[in-house]
Design an enzyme around this catalytic site. Structure first.
Site, PDB file in Angstrom:
ATOM      1  N   ASP A  34      -0.590   4.267   0.916  1.00  0.00           N
ATOM      2  CA  ASP A  34      -1.140   5.217   1.894  1.00  0.00           C
ATOM      3  C   ASP A  34      -0.428   5.076   3.237  1.00  0.00           C
ATOM      4  OD1 ASP A  34      -2.370   2.650   2.038  1.00  0.00           O
ATOM      5  OD2 ASP A  34      -4.006   3.451   3.240  1.00  0.00           O
ATOM      6  N   HIS A  65       3.488   3.682  12.604  1.00  0.00           N
ATOM      7  CA  HIS A  65       2.395   4.544  13.089  1.00  0.00           C
ATOM      8  C   HIS A  65       2.864   5.488  14.202  1.00  0.00           C
ATOM      9  CE1 HIS A  65      -1.113   1.855  11.432  1.00  0.00           C
ATOM     10  NE2 HIS A  65      -0.038   1.818  10.662  1.00  0.00           N
ATOM     11  N   GLU A 115       4.702  -5.793   3.839  1.00  0.00           N
ATOM     12  CA  GLU A 115       4.476  -5.120   5.129  1.00  0.00           C
ATOM     13  C   GLU A 115       5.671  -5.374   6.056  1.00  0.00           C
ATOM     14  OE1 GLU A 115       2.137  -3.155   6.200  1.00  0.00           O
ATOM     15  OE2 GLU A 115       0.284  -3.595   5.110  1.00  0.00           O
ATOM     16  N   ASP A 129       6.276   1.588   7.186  1.00  0.00           N
ATOM     17  CA  ASP A 129       4.931   1.078   6.840  1.00  0.00           C
ATOM     18  C   ASP A 129       4.308   1.933   5.755  1.00  0.00           C
ATOM     19  OD1 ASP A 129       2.497  -0.180   6.801  1.00  0.00           O
ATOM     20  OD2 ASP A 129       1.861   0.537   8.760  1.00  0.00           O
ATOM     21  N   HIS A 174       0.831  -1.207   0.000  1.00  0.00           N
ATOM     22  CA  HIS A 174       0.000   0.000   0.000  1.00  0.00           C
ATOM     23  C   HIS A 174       0.860   1.248   0.000  1.00  0.00           C
ATOM     24  CE1 HIS A 174       0.509   0.809   4.384  1.00  0.00           C
ATOM     25  NE2 HIS A 174       0.524  -0.495   4.512  1.00  0.00           N
ATOM     26  N   GLU A 189      -5.336   0.947   2.585  1.00  0.00           N
ATOM     27  CA  GLU A 189      -5.077  -0.149   3.520  1.00  0.00           C
ATOM     28  C   GLU A 189      -5.240   0.334   4.947  1.00  0.00           C
ATOM     29  OE1 GLU A 189      -3.148  -3.052   6.099  1.00  0.00           O
ATOM     30  OE2 GLU A 189      -2.558  -0.977   5.871  1.00  0.00           O
ATOM     31  N   GLU A 190      -4.766   1.548   5.212  1.00  0.00           N
ATOM     32  CA  GLU A 190      -4.717   2.032   6.598  1.00  0.00           C
ATOM     33  C   GLU A 190      -6.077   2.498   7.121  1.00  0.00           C
ATOM     34  OE1 GLU A 190      -2.333   1.542   8.424  1.00  0.00           O
ATOM     35  OE2 GLU A 190      -0.424   1.688   7.386  1.00  0.00           O
TER      36      GLU A 190
END
Ligand SMILES: [Zn+2]
Length: 379
Positions: A70, A351, A165, A102, A68, A136-137
């Site tokens: 995003d 994150h 990932e 990520d 991903h 995805e997030e």
């Protein structure tokens, strides 16, 4: 750092692609893949951008990279040591920025790996494919799940999928994710009859009625797990009853409980077992279920073996297979019937403020991806 994979990671981090906004990430990827002869298909749904691309012929195996573009928001930017969308490498070779781990480094590594592989073996057997999403997030509703449905409808055949990932735990290469537990939530309301506590014969207390059933739910051994999964667990997350007054028997009790379950069980098996317990205790109840994800598992095989031996060759580490952690897009990809694993950089800072990745790990990740391609497509 002049390595192309580091340059591409930095370029992607500089795109402020907060989920589900892709900004220019997929365009940047397309510009890399197109000159190599990749067939490119953009599948844009609402605000979500998806990319399906492949190189090679259907005869032979298909290895798909998934990921991903995003990222989650940066949070309070003043807490970052460097601006989150200005990729910054410190003197130790650590690259900082939102998405560094990520998973813009993972996306860059798979694009550069495919680039090297296709340049070196332009007539390779099988196909190298990509499934990239910008959703995805956040909701994960218009991303991988939709492209997978499309691929299933077209009867696309995928043999192997590597989700880039960040799967590594304390050192790069220590862990491959080969599955995830399922997640299922029960929203239960036990109905009774409200009344005065002094006249219990005129009321029906749902808390009292539910107590022995709760005891049984908590004491139940749902399964014993298996070689790849720990035992299934059930946890009460919320329980509410009562009007707030000390002299009123409540009329209703609400209970929310969640299962994290192994591949030994299906959601239907859990549901019928819970119903049987509640009925055995003669409860009058309403029960609504929410399934967040079925468990999926890729048992040890060609893909895990190729990945483990590539990791060993480049890091000297004996990696391990793990099904720990929350859900990921792997749950959707598994529906294609392919072997699917997640393998990427260390997930320690994802994150978080000052998210970072070691540049050397990105370079090694690219080398491992190339090695896996050679093992699985050239064999
Ligand atoms: Zn991710």
């Amino acid at each position: 750092m002049t390595e192309p994979v580091i340059a591409l990671t930095k370029t992607l981090i500089a795109e402020k692609s907060i989920s589900p906004d892709d900004k220019n990430c997929q365009q940047i990827i397309i510009e890399r893949l197109k000159p190599l002869g990749f067939v490119i298909e953009e599948v844009n749904i609402g605000n979500t951008k998806n990319l399906w691309a492949y190189h090679g012929e259907l005869a032979g195996k298909t290895l798909m990279f998934a990921g991903h573009t995003d990222v989650v928001p940066a949070g309070d930017e003043s807490k970052w040591n460097s601006p989150p969308f200005e990729p910054t490498i410190d003197k130790n070779g650590i690259l900082y920025g939102r998405g560094a781990a990520d998973m813009k480094s993972g996306v860059a590594a798979m694009v550069c790996a495919a680039e090297s592989f296709v340049k070196k073996y332009p007539d390779h057997a099988g196909r190298v494919a990509f499934l990239i999403t910008s959703d995805e997030e956040a909701d994960a509703s218009d991303g991988t799940v939709k492209v997978v449905d499309l691929l299933i409808k077209r009867q696309e055949h995928i043999d192997y999928c590597i989700v880039g990932e960040p799967s590594s735990d304390s050192v790069f290469g220590d862990q491959i994710k080969n599955g995830r537990r399922g997640s299922l939530t029960a929203n239960l309301v036990v109905h009774g009859i409200q009344g005065h506590v002094a006249y219990p014969h005129l009321a029906d207390n749902p808390v009292h009625r539910f107590a022995p059933a709760l005891n049984e739910l908590v004491a139940t051994v749902w399964d014993n797990g298996n070689q790849y999964f720990p035992q299934t667990t059930m946890q009460v997350a919320n329980i509410n009853g009562g009007t707030g007054a000390e002299n009123v028997v409540p009329g209703e009790l609400s209970v929310q409980f969640n299962f994290r379950y192994s591949s030994e069980l299906t959601d239907e098996m859990i549901k019928s077992k819970v119903d049987a317990i509640l009925q055995r205790h003669n409860l009058n109840y309403t029960l609504n279920w929410r399934l967040s994800g079925q468990p999926f598992l890729t048992p040890q095989g060609e893909l895990t073996d190729a990945t483990a031996s590539a990791i060993k060759a480049f890091t000297k580490i004996d990696t391990k297979l793990s099904t720990s952690g929350g859900t990921s897009d792997g749950r959707f990809i598994a529906k294609l019937g392919c072997q699917v694993i997640e393998f990427g950089v260390i997930n320690k800072t994802i994150h978080k403020v000052n998210e970072n990745v070691n540049c050397q790990d990105i370079i090694t990740l690219q080398a491992i991806y190339i090695d896996i391609l050679e093992k699985l497509l050239l064999a």
